[in-house]
Enzyme design. Sequence first.
Site, PDB file in Angstrom:
ATOM      1  N   ARG A  22     -32.657  43.104  54.370  1.00  0.00           N
ATOM      2  CA  ARG A  22     -32.587  43.780  53.148  1.00  0.00           C
ATOM      3  C   ARG A  22     -34.600  43.890  52.454  1.00  0.00           C
ATOM      4  O   ARG A  22     -34.754  42.765  52.518  1.00  0.00           O
ATOM      5  CB  ARG A  22     -33.022  43.465  51.125  1.00  0.00           C
ATOM      6  CG  ARG A  22     -32.904  44.136  49.662  1.00  0.00           C
ATOM      7  CD  ARG A  22     -31.852  43.057  49.327  1.00  0.00           C
ATOM      8  NE  ARG A  22     -32.542  43.539  47.510  1.00  0.00           N
ATOM      9  CZ  ARG A  22     -33.404  42.646  47.128  1.00  0.00           C
ATOM     10  NH1 ARG A  22     -33.379  41.031  47.369  1.00  0.00           N
ATOM     11  NH2 ARG A  22     -33.799  42.334  45.790  1.00  0.00           N
ATOM     12  N   HIS A  64     -40.683  45.760  43.908  1.00  0.00           N
ATOM     13  CA  HIS A  64     -40.608  43.839  44.142  1.00  0.00           C
ATOM     14  C   HIS A  64     -41.455  43.402  43.844  1.00  0.00           C
ATOM     15  O   HIS A  64     -42.153  41.954  45.070  1.00  0.00           O
ATOM     16  CB  HIS A  64     -40.528  43.118  45.428  1.00  0.00           C
ATOM     17  CG  HIS A  64     -39.853  41.618  45.694  1.00  0.00           C
ATOM     18  ND1 HIS A  64     -38.661  41.577  45.915  1.00  0.00           N
ATOM     19  CD2 HIS A  64     -39.867  40.531  44.800  1.00  0.00           C
ATOM     20  CE1 HIS A  64     -38.033  40.494  46.071  1.00  0.00           C
ATOM     21  NE2 HIS A  64     -39.096  39.665  45.611  1.00  0.00           N
ATOM     22  N   GLU A 113     -35.410  42.193  40.493  1.00  0.00           N
ATOM     23  CA  GLU A 113     -35.686  41.003  38.950  1.00  0.00           C
ATOM     24  C   GLU A 113     -36.936  41.116  37.843  1.00  0.00           C
ATOM     25  O   GLU A 113     -37.855  40.993  38.207  1.00  0.00           O
ATOM     26  CB  GLU A 113     -36.373  39.184  39.528  1.00  0.00           C
ATOM     27  CG  GLU A 113     -35.089  38.803  40.598  1.00  0.00           C
ATOM     28  CD  GLU A 113     -35.571  37.208  41.156  1.00  0.00           C
ATOM     29  OE1 GLU A 113     -33.910  36.549  42.033  1.00  0.00           O
ATOM     30  OE2 GLU A 113     -36.758  37.119  41.440  1.00  0.00           O
ATOM     31  N   ASN A 144     -29.393  38.059  42.178  1.00  0.00           N
ATOM     32  CA  ASN A 144     -29.794  36.907  42.327  1.00  0.00           C
ATOM     33  C   ASN A 144     -29.243  35.369  41.895  1.00  0.00           C
ATOM     34  O   ASN A 144     -29.396  35.519  40.881  1.00  0.00           O
ATOM     35  CB  ASN A 144     -31.563  37.344  42.984  1.00  0.00           C
ATOM     36  CG  ASN A 144     -32.024  38.379  44.012  1.00  0.00           C
ATOM     37  OD1 ASN A 144     -30.707  38.838  44.182  1.00  0.00           O
ATOM     38  ND2 ASN A 144     -32.802  39.035  43.623  1.00  0.00           N
ATOM     39  N   TYR A 194     -30.232  31.440  41.792  1.00  0.00           N
ATOM     40  CA  TYR A 194     -30.472  29.853  42.479  1.00  0.00           C
ATOM     41  C   TYR A 194     -30.151  28.795  41.669  1.00  0.00           C
ATOM     42  O   TYR A 194     -30.687  28.038  42.208  1.00  0.00           O
ATOM     43  CB  TYR A 194     -32.151  30.508  42.283  1.00  0.00           C
ATOM     44  CG  TYR A 194     -32.504  30.796  42.932  1.00  0.00           C
ATOM     45  CD1 TYR A 194     -32.413  30.630  45.219  1.00  0.00           C
ATOM     46  CD2 TYR A 194     -32.564  32.607  42.310  1.00  0.00           C
ATOM     47  CE1 TYR A 194     -32.864  31.804  45.549  1.00  0.00           C
ATOM     48  CE2 TYR A 194     -33.268  33.642  44.304  1.00  0.00           C
ATOM     49  CZ  TYR A 194     -33.557  32.822  45.108  1.00  0.00           C
ATOM     50  OH  TYR A 194     -34.207  33.679  46.491  1.00  0.00           O
ATOM     51  N   GLU A 242     -30.113  38.427  46.784  1.00  0.00           N
ATOM     52  CA  GLU A 242     -30.968  37.113  47.200  1.00  0.00           C
ATOM     53  C   GLU A 242     -29.641  35.628  46.956  1.00  0.00           C
ATOM     54  O   GLU A 242     -29.488  35.360  45.534  1.00  0.00           O
ATOM     55  CB  GLU A 242     -32.342  36.690  46.571  1.00  0.00           C
ATOM     56  CG  GLU A 242     -33.308  37.693  46.759  1.00  0.00           C
ATOM     57  CD  GLU A 242     -34.668  37.671  46.090  1.00  0.00           C
ATOM     58  OE1 GLU A 242     -34.907  36.424  45.791  1.00  0.00           O
ATOM     59  OE2 GLU A 242     -35.022  38.332  45.846  1.00  0.00           O
TER      60      GLU A 242
END
Length: 452
Positions: free
Chosen positions: A74, A118, A163, A292, A294, A358
């Site tokens: 990606r 991005h 995002e 994504n 985290y 991600e």
Amino acid sequence: MSFPDGFAWGTATASYQIEGAVNEDGRSKSIWDTFSHTPGKVDNGDTGDVADDHYHRYEEDVAHMADLGVGWYRFSLAWPRLQPQGRGALNDAGVDFYSRLVEALLVKDITPWVTLYHWDLPQVLEDAGGWPERDTAERFAEYSAAVYDRLSDRVAHWTTLNEPWCSSILGYSMGAHAPGVTDPGKSIAAAHHLMLGHGLAIDAMRGRGKPGHQFGITLNLSPTEAASDAPDDVDAARRADGLANRLFLDPLLKGGYAADVLDDVRNITDCAFIHDGDEQQIKVDLDFLGVNYYFRTVVRKGEDAGGPTIWPGNGDIDPVERGRPKTEMGWEIDADGLYDILTRVARDHPGVPLYVTENGAAFADVKENGAVHDPDRVEYLRTHFGAAQRAIADGVDLRGYFVWSLLDNFEWAYGFSKRFGLIHVDYETLERTPKDSAKFYAQVTRANGVPA
């Protein structure tokens, strides 16, 4: 710990973070070129001028992907490299670079997965108002269709945005990311126009009528909860979840903004930028949703100290730490949070296939005697893979996992001070060295499971 047959194991990068070559072959300035060259905006005055020099070293990097055993890559396209004026004809030299990258991937049996945006908006479009302006959504759809026409003969998986929370809130409210604006009202307009651009772009690409092609979007999502049962803290968590998660999930997947989320920002915007038909346009059918992940978010009600905030119109929301181990980013490690967000999305929005697009961690990696030993990252990945496997076992339609990131790279406002890569990069020589985590991940991809 095995995964379903056909599970997509991959890795991910972003154009400005790795490519370099910012002044070559007709590329124009992006907002990140301007931001990183503004004193005080990026740690150590670092810029992406050279970054990992992927523009010239992509063949070497593809060989490293093959060594990892990944079947998917990606990567994002640099809008200012492909359409330097933010409108009009594409730059053939830019198209040629990505064509060569795609061909190199296909030769190694690696499936390319394109992200159209991005964060590197052409500076010329920011000069015209950027994402707070409706025209930028129109320009994005035009750009997306033009690129799709040139690459869709070899690329079937298309992510519109990565995002949009970061592009809108960090870029236009907090000012910690490019373009560095601190106007919370504009950040909400930017969020809306990003999602409008997403809907317009998918319609434009899908309208080309190519069967089997997949279109979606990637959101950074975080399970959000209150630090206590106190009503003020519970309400702070509701507001935080609204601004971080539901501001995007609801229009994309339910067809409209939640009333409480709009009420929570009435003090900074009248939302007049939401036109009749916009919410219907935003809710185009998705072939997948990228997640994504985290960290988990825990908050309480505090005092609004004023100034830039990641909670536009709600500066009294305070994050609370729980004393857990952290990555170098200062993010508490919580693999269960990945399970929680995947199961929540699957429960609240059934029928949309999910990918972890991600997940990864920054640690203080050191190269010694030609090797990089990163046991903390290996354990981080092992536990997060386990959380994903549990989610699948509990019925989540999770179809793939992309580790962030292939390479150490330019980590936005942190410059080169944070290392997320499976592969270590010496920023003086640009030498690549696979870390122990790369060897671990190669075992995972080849076994389609996590070794004991």
